[in-house]
Scaffold this motif. Structure first.
Motif, PDB file in Angstrom:
ATOM      1  N   LEU A  64       0.878  -1.103   0.141  1.00  0.00           N
ATOM      2  CA  LEU A  64      -0.122  -0.140  -0.010  1.00  0.00           C
ATOM      3  C   LEU A  64       0.912   1.272  -0.019  1.00  0.00           C
ATOM      4  O   LEU A  64       0.718   2.214  -0.667  1.00  0.00           O
ATOM      5  CB  LEU A  64      -0.995  -0.199   1.230  1.00  0.00           C
ATOM      6  CG  LEU A  64      -1.943   1.059   1.289  1.00  0.00           C
ATOM      7  CD1 LEU A  64      -2.970   1.248   0.401  1.00  0.00           C
ATOM      8  CD2 LEU A  64      -2.707   1.057   2.828  1.00  0.00           C
ATOM      9  N   VAL A  65       1.922   1.202   0.754  1.00  0.00           N
ATOM     10  CA  VAL A  65       2.960   2.513   0.775  1.00  0.00           C
ATOM     11  C   VAL A  65       3.625   2.879  -0.635  1.00  0.00           C
ATOM     12  O   VAL A  65       3.695   3.555  -1.244  1.00  0.00           O
ATOM     13  CB  VAL A  65       3.921   2.210   1.941  1.00  0.00           C
ATOM     14  CG1 VAL A  65       5.019   3.109   1.921  1.00  0.00           C
ATOM     15  CG2 VAL A  65       3.295   2.214   3.237  1.00  0.00           C
ATOM     16  N   VAL A  66       3.966   1.545  -1.219  1.00  0.00           N
ATOM     17  CA  VAL A  66       4.602   1.422  -2.493  1.00  0.00           C
ATOM     18  C   VAL A  66       3.642   2.005  -3.597  1.00  0.00           C
ATOM     19  O   VAL A  66       3.898   2.987  -4.175  1.00  0.00           O
ATOM     20  CB  VAL A  66       5.202   0.187  -2.667  1.00  0.00           C
ATOM     21  CG1 VAL A  66       5.579   0.405  -4.350  1.00  0.00           C
ATOM     22  CG2 VAL A  66       6.429  -0.115  -1.973  1.00  0.00           C
ATOM     23  N   GLY A  67       2.326   1.411  -3.381  1.00  0.00           N
ATOM     24  CA  GLY A  67       1.251   2.112  -4.256  1.00  0.00           C
ATOM     25  C   GLY A  67       0.871   3.564  -4.190  1.00  0.00           C
ATOM     26  O   GLY A  67       0.751   3.969  -5.003  1.00  0.00           O
ATOM     27  N   THR A  68       1.163   4.014  -3.039  1.00  0.00           N
ATOM     28  CA  THR A  68       0.652   5.467  -2.896  1.00  0.00           C
ATOM     29  C   THR A  68       2.011   6.260  -3.381  1.00  0.00           C
ATOM     30  O   THR A  68       1.729   7.131  -3.844  1.00  0.00           O
ATOM     31  CB  THR A  68       0.474   5.838  -1.206  1.00  0.00           C
ATOM     32  OG1 THR A  68       1.516   5.371  -0.495  1.00  0.00           O
ATOM     33  CG2 THR A  68      -0.695   5.049  -0.814  1.00  0.00           C
ATOM     34  N   GLN A  69       3.066   5.700  -3.243  1.00  0.00           N
ATOM     35  CA  GLN A  69       4.223   6.450  -3.671  1.00  0.00           C
ATOM     36  C   GLN A  69       4.204   6.514  -5.230  1.00  0.00           C
ATOM     37  O   GLN A  69       4.681   7.643  -5.844  1.00  0.00           O
ATOM     38  CB  GLN A  69       5.514   5.816  -3.306  1.00  0.00           C
ATOM     39  CG  GLN A  69       5.742   6.279  -1.650  1.00  0.00           C
ATOM     40  CD  GLN A  69       5.653   7.598  -1.182  1.00  0.00           C
ATOM     41  OE1 GLN A  69       6.352   8.197  -1.786  1.00  0.00           O
ATOM     42  NE2 GLN A  69       4.900   7.952  -0.050  1.00  0.00           N
ATOM     43  N   LEU A  70       3.713   5.368  -5.714  1.00  0.00           N
ATOM     44  CA  LEU A  70       3.787   5.539  -7.140  1.00  0.00           C
ATOM     45  C   LEU A  70       2.670   6.352  -7.898  1.00  0.00           C
ATOM     46  O   LEU A  70       2.871   7.059  -8.661  1.00  0.00           O
ATOM     47  CB  LEU A  70       3.301   4.026  -7.665  1.00  0.00           C
ATOM     48  CG  LEU A  70       4.292   3.001  -7.629  1.00  0.00           C
ATOM     49  CD1 LEU A  70       3.709   1.566  -7.902  1.00  0.00           C
ATOM     50  CD2 LEU A  70       5.489   3.086  -8.592  1.00  0.00           C
ATOM     51  N   VAL A  71       1.575   6.336  -7.091  1.00  0.00           N
ATOM     52  CA  VAL A  71       0.332   7.429  -7.312  1.00  0.00           C
ATOM     53  C   VAL A  71       1.054   8.849  -7.390  1.00  0.00           C
ATOM     54  O   VAL A  71       1.016   9.634  -8.194  1.00  0.00           O
ATOM     55  CB  VAL A  71      -0.694   7.353  -6.730  1.00  0.00           C
ATOM     56  CG1 VAL A  71      -1.602   8.378  -6.667  1.00  0.00           C
ATOM     57  CG2 VAL A  71      -1.604   5.908  -6.934  1.00  0.00           C
ATOM     58  N   ILE A  72       1.856   9.156  -6.325  1.00  0.00           N
ATOM     59  CA  ILE A  72       2.499  10.293  -5.988  1.00  0.00           C
ATOM     60  C   ILE A  72       3.459  10.824  -7.137  1.00  0.00           C
ATOM     61  O   ILE A  72       3.372  11.981  -7.599  1.00  0.00           O
ATOM     62  CB  ILE A  72       3.095  10.531  -4.590  1.00  0.00           C
ATOM     63  CG1 ILE A  72       2.016  10.673  -3.624  1.00  0.00           C
ATOM     64  CG2 ILE A  72       3.867  11.789  -4.478  1.00  0.00           C
ATOM     65  CD1 ILE A  72       2.495  10.479  -2.077  1.00  0.00           C
ATOM     66  N   ALA A  73       4.247   9.833  -7.506  1.00  0.00           N
ATOM     67  CA  ALA A  73       5.274  10.066  -8.495  1.00  0.00           C
ATOM     68  C   ALA A  73       4.604  10.155  -9.844  1.00  0.00           C
ATOM     69  O   ALA A  73       5.093  11.167 -10.611  1.00  0.00           O
ATOM     70  CB  ALA A  73       5.937   8.547  -8.583  1.00  0.00           C
ATOM     71  N   ALA A  74       3.540   9.645 -10.174  1.00  0.00           N
ATOM     72  CA  ALA A  74       2.581   9.848 -11.405  1.00  0.00           C
ATOM     73  C   ALA A  74       1.938  11.085 -11.542  1.00  0.00           C
ATOM     74  O   ALA A  74       1.964  11.687 -12.512  1.00  0.00           O
ATOM     75  CB  ALA A  74       1.591   8.883 -11.656  1.00  0.00           C
ATOM     76  N   GLN A  75       1.665  11.621 -10.158  1.00  0.00           N
ATOM     77  CA  GLN A  75       1.023  13.100 -10.309  1.00  0.00           C
ATOM     78  C   GLN A  75       1.694  14.240 -10.143  1.00  0.00           C
ATOM     79  O   GLN A  75       1.516  15.183 -10.432  1.00  0.00           O
ATOM     80  CB  GLN A  75      -0.146  12.900  -9.149  1.00  0.00           C
ATOM     81  CG  GLN A  75      -1.253  12.066  -9.326  1.00  0.00           C
ATOM     82  CD  GLN A  75      -1.989  12.072  -7.886  1.00  0.00           C
ATOM     83  OE1 GLN A  75      -1.705  12.344  -7.095  1.00  0.00           O
ATOM     84  NE2 GLN A  75      -3.266  11.309  -8.161  1.00  0.00           N
ATOM     85  N   LEU A  76       3.060  14.018  -9.620  1.00  0.00           N
ATOM     86  CA  LEU A  76       4.064  15.382  -9.170  1.00  0.00           C
ATOM     87  C   LEU A  76       4.286  15.937 -10.540  1.00  0.00           C
ATOM     88  O   LEU A  76       4.095  17.302 -10.468  1.00  0.00           O
ATOM     89  CB  LEU A  76       5.448  14.507  -8.800  1.00  0.00           C
ATOM     90  CG  LEU A  76       6.462  15.503  -8.530  1.00  0.00           C
ATOM     91  CD1 LEU A  76       5.860  16.304  -7.296  1.00  0.00           C
ATOM     92  CD2 LEU A  76       7.545  14.840  -7.874  1.00  0.00           C
ATOM     93  N   PRO A  77       4.329  15.613 -11.919  1.00  0.00           N
ATOM     94  CA  PRO A  77       4.604  16.206 -12.934  1.00  0.00           C
ATOM     95  C   PRO A  77       3.361  17.101 -13.199  1.00  0.00           C
ATOM     96  O   PRO A  77       3.613  18.427 -13.692  1.00  0.00           O
ATOM     97  CB  PRO A  77       4.637  15.350 -14.001  1.00  0.00           C
ATOM     98  CG  PRO A  77       5.354  14.082 -13.517  1.00  0.00           C
ATOM     99  CD  PRO A  77       4.524  13.971 -12.219  1.00  0.00           C
TER     100      PRO A  77
END
Length: 178
Positions: A64-77
């Protein structure tokens, strides 16, 4: 790192509290000092993640933590690119508050490096997800155990993945060029 993590946690907590208050229709001026409102909105923000961790266990909590980090990484730009465009614009910021060219160029270089790292992280994680899906599809316990069904499932998975990645890069390109 500790201070950075604390700042991110506090910012996320207050942001989620304001979002929940907005959805529930609370008036911010009336509820400013209400500890009940603060407790309710923060509890409503944390309960879904807490339930997943309690029901599924520690292994799923890590995912879940890794998944949330992926979402954040995708949304950051999608947050950084408009910010850099706004602070570099004479029309929006005016000549007085416009960011100097050297700082703006440094910001673009750092954001492109961050986007490259994010894209690499996302691609590696998507690769792992695809491998898990393929292993599940090929297991004898699924309806897709026959070879014809496996082929159709792989083609569908590849089409969906290519469409997702293509759409993501198109949106990034649109933000950068517009």
């Amino acid at each position: 790192l500790l201070c950075s993590g604390h700042c991110a946690t506090v910012t996320g907590t207050y942001a989620s509290q304001l979002v929940v208050e907005g959805f529930l229709g609370f008036e911010r001026d009336e509820m400013r000092n209400s500890w009940v409102t603060n407790m309710f909105t923060r509890t409503a923000a944390i309960i879904p993640a807490l339930l997943i961790c309690l029901i599924a266990g520690e292994h799923v909590a890590d995912r879940l933590v890794v998944g949330t980090q992926l979402v954040i990484a995708a949304q950051l730009p999608f947050a950084v690119i408009p910010l850099l465009r706004f602070v570099g614009s004479d029309e929006i910021m005016g000549l007085t508050f416009r960011t100097p060219k050297a700082m703006l160029i440094t910001g673009w270089i750092i954001s492109f490096a961050s986007m490259a790292a994010s894209i690499y992280l996302i691609s590696q994680s998507l690769r792992e997800i695809v491998l898990i899906l393929v292993e599940w599809l090929w297991s004898s316990q699924t309806l897709l155990a026959s070879s014809s069904s496996q082929g159709v499932a792989m083609v569908a998975l590849c089409i969906f993945g290519a469409a997702f990645v293509g759409g993501y890069f198109y949106l990034l390109w649109y933000l950068i060029r517009s």
